[in-house]
Scaffold this motif. Structure first.
Motif, PDB file in Angstrom:
ATOM      1  N   PRO A   1      -7.321  -6.742  -0.921  1.00  0.00           N
ATOM      2  CA  PRO A   1      -6.537  -6.412  -0.463  1.00  0.00           C
ATOM      3  C   PRO A   1      -5.908  -6.312   1.126  1.00  0.00           C
ATOM      4  CG  PRO A   1      -6.498  -4.788  -1.680  1.00  0.00           C
ATOM      5  CD  PRO A   1      -7.756  -5.497  -1.490  1.00  0.00           C
ATOM      6  N   PRO A   2      -4.801  -6.989   1.929  1.00  0.00           N
ATOM      7  CA  PRO A   2      -4.803  -6.813   3.013  1.00  0.00           C
ATOM      8  C   PRO A   2      -4.419  -4.771   3.621  1.00  0.00           C
ATOM      9  CG  PRO A   2      -2.503  -7.068   2.754  1.00  0.00           C
ATOM     10  CD  PRO A   2      -3.776  -7.596   1.777  1.00  0.00           C
ATOM     11  N   GLU A   3      -4.332  -4.056   2.828  1.00  0.00           N
ATOM     12  CA  GLU A   3      -4.678  -2.963   3.755  1.00  0.00           C
ATOM     13  C   GLU A   3      -5.529  -2.735   3.648  1.00  0.00           C
ATOM     14  OE1 GLU A   3      -1.040  -3.588   0.865  1.00  0.00           O
ATOM     15  OE2 GLU A   3      -2.439  -4.173   1.487  1.00  0.00           O
ATOM     16  N   VAL A   4      -6.702  -2.901   3.316  1.00  0.00           N
ATOM     17  CA  VAL A   4      -8.113  -1.999   3.921  1.00  0.00           C
ATOM     18  C   VAL A   4      -8.840  -2.945   5.118  1.00  0.00           C
ATOM     19  CG1 VAL A   4     -10.291  -3.120   3.155  1.00  0.00           C
ATOM     20  CG2 VAL A   4      -8.614  -2.694   1.061  1.00  0.00           C
ATOM     21  N   LEU A   5      -8.678  -4.141   5.199  1.00  0.00           N
ATOM     22  CA  LEU A   5      -8.230  -4.296   7.278  1.00  0.00           C
ATOM     23  C   LEU A   5      -7.601  -3.505   7.795  1.00  0.00           C
ATOM     24  CD1 LEU A   5      -9.107  -8.850   6.267  1.00  0.00           C
ATOM     25  CD2 LEU A   5     -10.365  -6.999   5.860  1.00  0.00           C
ATOM     26  N   GLU A   6      -6.299  -3.589   7.257  1.00  0.00           N
ATOM     27  CA  GLU A   6      -5.979  -2.300   8.049  1.00  0.00           C
ATOM     28  C   GLU A   6      -6.568  -1.146   8.522  1.00  0.00           C
ATOM     29  OE1 GLU A   6      -1.753  -2.329   7.039  1.00  0.00           O
ATOM     30  OE2 GLU A   6      -1.762  -4.270   6.808  1.00  0.00           O
ATOM     31  N   ALA A   7      -6.977  -0.620   7.390  1.00  0.00           N
ATOM     32  CA  ALA A   7      -7.474   0.914   8.235  1.00  0.00           C
ATOM     33  C   ALA A   7      -8.573   1.003   8.075  1.00  0.00           C
ATOM     34  CB  ALA A   7      -7.721   1.348   5.570  1.00  0.00           C
ATOM     35  N   LEU A   8      -9.331  -0.002   7.881  1.00  0.00           N
ATOM     36  CA  LEU A   8     -11.058  -0.446   8.632  1.00  0.00           C
ATOM     37  C   LEU A   8     -10.730  -0.296  10.009  1.00  0.00           C
ATOM     38  CD1 LEU A   8     -12.846  -2.522   6.151  1.00  0.00           C
ATOM     39  CD2 LEU A   8     -13.124  -0.180   6.571  1.00  0.00           C
ATOM     40  N   GLY A   9      -9.551  -1.331  10.557  1.00  0.00           N
ATOM     41  CA  GLY A   9      -9.755  -1.786  11.344  1.00  0.00           C
ATOM     42  C   GLY A   9      -9.139  -0.108  12.264  1.00  0.00           C
ATOM     43  N   SER A  10      -8.332   0.912  12.225  1.00  0.00           N
ATOM     44  CA  SER A  10      -8.012   2.204  12.544  1.00  0.00           C
ATOM     45  C   SER A  10      -8.752   2.941  12.103  1.00  0.00           C
ATOM     46  CB  SER A  10      -6.782   1.878  11.808  1.00  0.00           C
ATOM     47  OG  SER A  10      -6.611   2.154  10.611  1.00  0.00           O
ATOM     48  N   MET A  11     -10.171   3.098  11.598  1.00  0.00           N
ATOM     49  CA  MET A  11     -10.823   4.108  11.355  1.00  0.00           C
ATOM     50  C   MET A  11     -11.390   4.814  12.389  1.00  0.00           C
ATOM     51  SD  MET A  11     -14.988   3.413   9.059  1.00  0.00           S
ATOM     52  CE  MET A  11     -14.828   2.672  10.388  1.00  0.00           C
ATOM     53  N   LYS A  12     -10.681   6.145  11.983  1.00  0.00           N
ATOM     54  CA  LYS A  12     -10.804   6.380  13.401  1.00  0.00           C
ATOM     55  C   LYS A  12     -12.604   7.705  13.736  1.00  0.00           C
ATOM     56  CE  LYS A  12      -6.229   7.627  13.664  1.00  0.00           C
ATOM     57  NZ  LYS A  12      -5.348   9.088  12.950  1.00  0.00           N
ATOM     58  N   PHE A  13     -12.736   7.966  12.513  1.00  0.00           N
ATOM     59  CA  PHE A  13     -14.601   8.973  12.689  1.00  0.00           C
ATOM     60  C   PHE A  13     -15.362   8.197  11.871  1.00  0.00           C
ATOM     61  CE2 PHE A  13     -10.495  11.484  12.030  1.00  0.00           C
ATOM     62  CZ  PHE A  13     -10.336  12.175  13.592  1.00  0.00           C
TER      63      PHE A  13
END
Length: 415
Positions: free
Chosen positions: A102-114
């Protein structure tokens, strides 16, 4: 250590004796003789060790005979070998989800903080999301670096060298491979001609061979057949640990049996994000275990086995169940279309499947390996088998409609 001590002691003693008048020459000669003798012994021992030892002498004997697992070639390697761009290759050889996550996966990986912080060793956030998704409490769930890691972990916790597992080929070959790595014996009970389980033979094998565990796959890889409740219950009644691999369960009409682990203390159910959520490259698997078993897997597993990126991606995928369902429906619909088209190919005999792939027997005097190679030259990759149970068979993953069209066009050119 002993030689050094002797030399030190000798040096000390000889030095003391050497100050005594009349003994200095005799002491010097004795000292030289001792040093020469120890040096000769050291050199001889070192030479003997070099002759006797090589790197593989440290490896466990059963592993020296182990044949490596044969994985599918990476996309980049395929691209180079075929002289084609990756986007020009129709890759239908590894049962991957062509739609991706899902597109949410790429968004979440792109904003990975730690990414510089070690991941949660208990994958708490992922297990909580899986509990909601499956309806099974998180206490029964353990996540892994793909279901493959959990297969190996189960064997390491259950099997002593020389113990036996029961395998039902043709099936996923990682069971046999991991058993070999762990020094276990594999008892094979072949499937029936229609790929269903031979439950009577399984019962006899359990009674005679006394294996510790049996590995079953539903839907089965590579033929896509499923195990019905009646057969599974008969096997669960046997004195053996039943590991049910549900890597492809989403593509069947059957519900997952994860909740069964609360009732059957000899049952484990494995699942994965590779097919359902298009996360094969990030390696996220999970399993449902009886509480009496999972306690020991927690003790034995690597502490940081699920990466930060993998957990973030899996959680993000579960946040969009509509996408996952739509992709599943698209693949099931395309599977039915692909099966119908394959029945029209004169040199193929396809088998009905409940998964995202279709097994085909190559008939009409055609060679299965050559068929795979001919398709590869045209940029289409399918799976070919060398083992005796599947000699003369190929497996085709379900892709997008346009990939099916390209595949069928190639078959037409080979007719």
């Amino acid at each position: 250590m002993g030689v050094i001590d002797i030399c030190n002691i000798s040096s000390s003693c000889l030095t003391n004796y050497s100050i005594i008048e009349g003994h200095s020459n005799k002491v010097d000669r004795n000292r030289r003789r001792i040093i020469a003798m120890t040096s000769s012994v050291n050199v001889e021992r070192m030479d003997e060790t070099k002759r006797r030892l090589s790197g593989d002498s440290f490896i466990r004997p059963h592993l020296r005979k182990l044949s490596p697992y044969q994985p599918i070639l990476p996309f980049e390697v395929l691209s180079t070998r075929l002289g084609r761009k990756p986007e020009d290759i129709v890759k239908l050889d590894a049962n991957e989800n062509p739609y991706g996550p899902p597109p949410e996966v790429l968004e979440a990986l792109g904003s990975m903080k730690f990414p510089y912080i070690y991941p949660d060793p208990e994958s708490r956030r992922l297990r909580a999301a899986l509990a909601v998704d499956s309806g099974l409490e998180s206490d029964y769930i353990l996540a892994g670096c793909g279901a493959d890691e959990l297969i190996d972990l189960i064997m390491r916790c259950v099997l002593d060298p020389g113990d036996k597992i029961l395998d039902c080929p043709p099936t996923f070959t990682m069971y046999e491979f991991d058993a070999a790595v762990n020094g276990a014996q594999v008892i094979k009970v072949p499937r029936n001609p229609d790929f269903s389980l031979d439950v009577e033979s399984i019962s006899r094998a359990v009674e005679k061979e006394k294996p510790k565990c049996i590995f079953l796959t539903s839907p089965n890889n590579p033929d896509g057949s499923i195990i019905n409740d009646e057969d599974l219950l008969k096997i669960l009644d046997l004195p053996v640990l039943v590991v049910l691999d549900e890597a492809y369960i989403e593509f069947s009409e059957n519900e997952s049996r994860m909740k069964w682990v609360k009732k059957y203390d000899n049952m484990i159910v494995l699942r994965t994000f590779s097919k359902r959520a298009g996360l094969a490259g990030l390696r996220v698997g999970y399993g449902a275990f009886p509480l009496s078993i999972i306690e020991y897997l927690w003790r034995a597993k690597q502490p940081y086995n699920v990466s930060v990126a993998a957990e973030i991606a899996a959680c993000a995928a579960l946040e969009n169940p509509t996408y996952l369902k739509n992709v599943k429906n698209a693949l099931v619909q395309e599977r039915e279309r692909l099966y119908k088209l394959l029945t029209e190919v004169p040199f193929l005999k396809p088998f009905p499947s409940h998964s995202n792939f279709i097994l085909c027997e190559v008939i009409g005097g055609r060679d299965a390996k050559k068929l795979k190679e001919d398709l590869a030259k045209m940029g289409v990759m399918i799976r070919h088998y060398n083992n005796k149970e599947l000699k003369g068979f190929v497996r085709v993953s379900v892709g997008k409609p346009e990939q099916t069209d390209t595949l069928m066009d190639c078959f037409g050119r080979l007719s």
